[in-house]
Design a protein around this motif. Structure first.
Motif, PDB file in Angstrom:
ATOM      1  N   LYS A 152      -1.913 -19.699   5.772  1.00  0.00           N
ATOM      2  CA  LYS A 152      -1.697 -20.126   4.176  1.00  0.00           C
ATOM      3  C   LYS A 152      -1.712 -18.789   3.932  1.00  0.00           C
ATOM      4  O   LYS A 152      -2.991 -18.299   5.470  1.00  0.00           O
ATOM      5  CB  LYS A 152      -2.691 -21.569   3.956  1.00  0.00           C
ATOM      6  N   VAL A 153      -1.951 -18.202   3.877  1.00  0.00           N
ATOM      7  CA  VAL A 153      -1.798 -17.019   2.591  1.00  0.00           C
ATOM      8  C   VAL A 153      -2.772 -17.271   2.040  1.00  0.00           C
ATOM      9  O   VAL A 153      -3.172 -17.630   0.988  1.00  0.00           O
ATOM     10  CB  VAL A 153      -0.567 -16.024   1.602  1.00  0.00           C
ATOM     11  N   GLN A 154      -3.747 -16.437   1.971  1.00  0.00           N
ATOM     12  CA  GLN A 154      -5.083 -15.798   1.516  1.00  0.00           C
ATOM     13  C   GLN A 154      -5.147 -14.497   0.708  1.00  0.00           C
ATOM     14  O   GLN A 154      -5.010 -13.384   1.238  1.00  0.00           O
ATOM     15  CB  GLN A 154      -5.939 -15.712   2.034  1.00  0.00           C
ATOM     16  N   ARG A 155      -4.755 -13.989  -0.655  1.00  0.00           N
ATOM     17  CA  ARG A 155      -4.348 -12.852  -1.890  1.00  0.00           C
ATOM     18  C   ARG A 155      -5.979 -12.522  -2.011  1.00  0.00           C
ATOM     19  O   ARG A 155      -7.218 -13.561  -2.384  1.00  0.00           O
ATOM     20  CB  ARG A 155      -3.354 -13.535  -2.623  1.00  0.00           C
ATOM     21  N   GLY A 156      -6.495 -11.883  -2.012  1.00  0.00           N
ATOM     22  CA  GLY A 156      -7.281 -10.873  -2.836  1.00  0.00           C
ATOM     23  C   GLY A 156      -7.467  -9.256  -2.478  1.00  0.00           C
ATOM     24  O   GLY A 156      -6.163  -9.480  -3.154  1.00  0.00           O
ATOM     25  N   GLU A 157      -7.980  -8.937  -1.887  1.00  0.00           N
ATOM     26  CA  GLU A 157      -7.874  -7.351  -1.831  1.00  0.00           C
ATOM     27  C   GLU A 157      -6.910  -6.696  -1.180  1.00  0.00           C
ATOM     28  O   GLU A 157      -5.721  -5.512  -1.148  1.00  0.00           O
ATOM     29  CB  GLU A 157      -8.993  -6.867  -1.404  1.00  0.00           C
TER      30      GLU A 157
END
Length: 197
Positions: A152-157
């Motif tokens: 899964k895509v994990q978005r953050g910085e």
């Protein structure tokens, strides 16, 4: 590691130039020299990654040099080569990077992606994505799923693909093989790794 080798593992077909596409799944870039040659480059987070990638490039018959990028981070780069033109043509559209039609990930490519931009975190393994090529994310998820590695895509910085669970981490290990010397800390571990923040 178990004793069986997957048809898609890094050991199954041996190292080849096609494996360099794994660097392009993460931070890698292709640059063409007219229509006569192309080169691969990648800015990475740690010097050991650049040196490990340079060694893996050499194992595949492509000399690579390590230097510093303008931002100060380590840079690994091949010279312009005729035999990298097909990679450049498949992965580049104008100024941007695209995932080629019919792209299929294998263990050799995944190994280079892990070297360029992989890191364990707890019960997860994270693979950095190219922030300038967000249109590649869903297709890379699909390519990993074809190998039996849901992510899964994990978005953050920064945008990352997250692989979670012991069975999936064991599958990644089966595909990419043993860590090169010095890369052990960035290799997937079925035992949770706790990183200091």
């Amino acid at each position: 590691m178990n004793g069986t080798i997957s048809l898609f593992s890094a050991e199954a077909s041996g190292p080849g130039l096609a494996d360099l596409a794994g660097v392009l799944c993460g931070p890698g870039r292709m640059a063409g020299f007219g229509r006569t040659a192309a080169r691969l480059s990648a800015v990475v987070d740690e010097p050991w990654r650049a040196h490990a990638l340079a060694r893996e490039c050499r194992r595949r018959g492509a000399e690579a040099q390590v230097s510093a990028a303008e931002c100060g981070r380590p840079l690994v780069r091949t010279p312009f080569r005729v035999d990298l033109l097909s990679l450049e043509r498949r992965w580049c559209r104008g100024e941007g990077k695209v995932l080629p039609e019919g792209f299929r990930l294998d263990g050799g490519m995944l190994r280079l992606w892990a070297l360029a931009a992989g890191s364990p975190q707890g019960n997860n393994y994270l693979l950095a994505l190219d922030p300038e090529a967000p249109e590649t994310y869903e297709r890379l998820i699909a390519a990993l799923a074809q190998l039996g590695v849901p992510a899964k895509v994990q978005r953050g910085e920064e945008a990352l693909l997250r692989v979670t669970g012991r069975r999936r981490l064991l599958r990644v290990l089966e595909l990419i093989g043993d860590a090169p010397l010095g890369a052990e800390a960035a290799w997937p571990s079925p035992v949770p790794v706790v990183r200091a923040v």
